[in-house]
Design a protein around this motif. Structure first.
Motif, PDB file in Angstrom:
ATOM      1  N   GLU A 276       7.442  -1.482 -10.221  1.00  0.00           N
ATOM      2  CA  GLU A 276       6.654  -0.368  -9.693  1.00  0.00           C
ATOM      3  C   GLU A 276       6.446  -0.536  -8.188  1.00  0.00           C
ATOM      4  OE1 GLU A 276       2.251   1.678 -10.216  1.00  0.00           O
ATOM      5  OE2 GLU A 276       2.783  -0.060 -11.430  1.00  0.00           O
ATOM      6  N   GLU A 277       6.113  -1.733  -7.757  1.00  0.00           N
ATOM      7  CA  GLU A 277       5.927  -2.005  -6.328  1.00  0.00           C
ATOM      8  C   GLU A 277       7.234  -1.796  -5.563  1.00  0.00           C
ATOM      9  OE1 GLU A 277       4.336  -5.947  -6.155  1.00  0.00           O
ATOM     10  OE2 GLU A 277       2.476  -5.357  -7.159  1.00  0.00           O
TER      11      GLU A 277
ATOM     12  N   ARG B 298       7.675   1.942  -5.035  1.00  0.00           N
ATOM     13  CA  ARG B 298       6.686   2.520  -4.113  1.00  0.00           C
ATOM     14  C   ARG B 298       7.025   2.257  -2.640  1.00  0.00           C
ATOM     15  NH1 ARG B 298       2.459   4.890  -6.623  1.00  0.00           N
ATOM     16  NH2 ARG B 298       1.976   4.203  -8.730  1.00  0.00           N
ATOM     17  N   GLN B 299       7.894   1.299  -2.357  1.00  0.00           N
ATOM     18  CA  GLN B 299       8.243   1.021  -0.963  1.00  0.00           C
ATOM     19  C   GLN B 299       9.218   2.053  -0.393  1.00  0.00           C
ATOM     20  OE1 GLN B 299       9.985  -2.850  -0.740  1.00  0.00           O
ATOM     21  NE2 GLN B 299      11.810  -2.273  -1.880  1.00  0.00           N
TER      22      GLN B 299
ATOM     23  N   ASP C  84      10.568   6.140   0.130  1.00  0.00           N
ATOM     24  CA  ASP C  84       9.983   7.460   0.354  1.00  0.00           C
ATOM     25  C   ASP C  84      10.365   8.359  -0.821  1.00  0.00           C
ATOM     26  OD1 ASP C  84       8.719   9.605   1.537  1.00  0.00           O
ATOM     27  OD2 ASP C  84      10.493  10.181   2.685  1.00  0.00           O
TER      28      ASP C  84
ATOM     29  N   ASN D   1       8.772  10.584  -4.567  1.00  0.00           N
ATOM     30  CA  ASN D   1       7.641  11.310  -5.137  1.00  0.00           C
ATOM     31  C   ASN D   1       6.788  10.321  -5.940  1.00  0.00           C
ATOM     32  OD1 ASN D   1       5.864  12.990  -6.463  1.00  0.00           O
ATOM     33  ND2 ASN D   1       7.433  14.441  -7.135  1.00  0.00           N
ATOM     34  N   GLN D   2       5.621   9.972  -5.420  1.00  0.00           N
ATOM     35  CA  GLN D   2       4.766   8.965  -6.046  1.00  0.00           C
ATOM     36  C   GLN D   2       4.212   9.416  -7.399  1.00  0.00           C
ATOM     37  OE1 GLN D   2       4.431   5.837  -4.782  1.00  0.00           O
ATOM     38  NE2 GLN D   2       5.859   6.481  -3.199  1.00  0.00           N
ATOM     39  N   GLU D   3       4.180  10.720  -7.629  1.00  0.00           N
ATOM     40  CA  GLU D   3       3.678  11.233  -8.904  1.00  0.00           C
ATOM     41  C   GLU D   3       4.606  10.888 -10.061  1.00  0.00           C
ATOM     42  OE1 GLU D   3       3.151  15.397  -8.345  1.00  0.00           O
ATOM     43  OE2 GLU D   3       1.562  15.151  -6.865  1.00  0.00           O
TER      44      GLU D   3
ATOM     45  N   VAL E 148       6.258   7.977 -10.388  1.00  0.00           N
ATOM     46  CA  VAL E 148       6.375   6.530 -10.582  1.00  0.00           C
ATOM     47  C   VAL E 148       5.802   6.103 -11.934  1.00  0.00           C
ATOM     48  CG1 VAL E 148       5.674   4.266  -9.707  1.00  0.00           C
ATOM     49  CG2 VAL E 148       6.458   6.024  -8.131  1.00  0.00           C
TER      50      VAL E 148
ATOM     51  N   TYR F  89      13.947   6.245 -12.496  1.00  0.00           N
ATOM     52  CA  TYR F  89      13.411   7.221 -11.546  1.00  0.00           C
ATOM     53  C   TYR F  89      14.372   8.407 -11.412  1.00  0.00           C
ATOM     54  CZ  TYR F  89      11.576   9.437  -7.418  1.00  0.00           C
ATOM     55  OH  TYR F  89      11.083  10.371  -6.553  1.00  0.00           O
TER      56      TYR F  89
ATOM     57  N   SER G  28      13.340  12.124 -12.111  1.00  0.00           N
ATOM     58  CA  SER G  28      13.404  13.113 -11.036  1.00  0.00           C
ATOM     59  C   SER G  28      14.299  14.290 -11.397  1.00  0.00           C
ATOM     60  CB  SER G  28      13.883  12.469  -9.735  1.00  0.00           C
ATOM     61  OG  SER G  28      15.226  12.055  -9.853  1.00  0.00           O
TER      62      SER G  28
END
Length: 107
Positions: free
Chosen positions: A27-28, A31-32, A34, A36-38, A40, A69, A73
């Motif tokens: 997960e980390e 997140r690094q 760019d 869509n954080q929603e 994750v 992801y 997406s």
């Protein structure tokens, strides 16, 4: 016989803790970038289900996080944000063939 029960629970808890730690690392990792954080959280859910079904972690877990992801997406609910597979792979520095393999393994 009762002496074995705490030992088995301890081993089971250790395996769960390792699973949680590896999923948090993935997960980390996501997140690094760019992205869509929603998406994750749903991506982490896909990986968790994959690991539970297989019973083991893949050799390169981060590639599988990227593939999860990608699957997430491509969901119809995020339709306007469509990217080609080539553009997607360039963001993460991954080959298209690796992405295809990981997606097929997850599905």
């Amino acid at each position: 016989m009762l002496e074995l029960i705490p030992y088995n629970q301890e081993v089971f808890n250790t395996k769960d803790r390792i699973t949680i730690d590896l999923i948090k690392q993935g997960e980390e990792f996501l997140r690094q970038f760019d992205i869509n954080q929603e998406l994750v959280l749903d991506t982490v859910s896909i990986i968790y289900k994959y690991v539970r079904k297989r019973g083991k972690f893949p050799q390169n877990l981060f590639k599988y996080f990227i593939a999860a992801y990608y699957i997430n997406s491509r969901h119809p609910m995020v339709f306007p944000a469509h990217q080609s597979k080539k553009e997607f792979c360039e963001i993460f520095g991954m080959k298209q063939s690796s992405l295809d393999y990981c997606v097929n393994e997850i599905i």
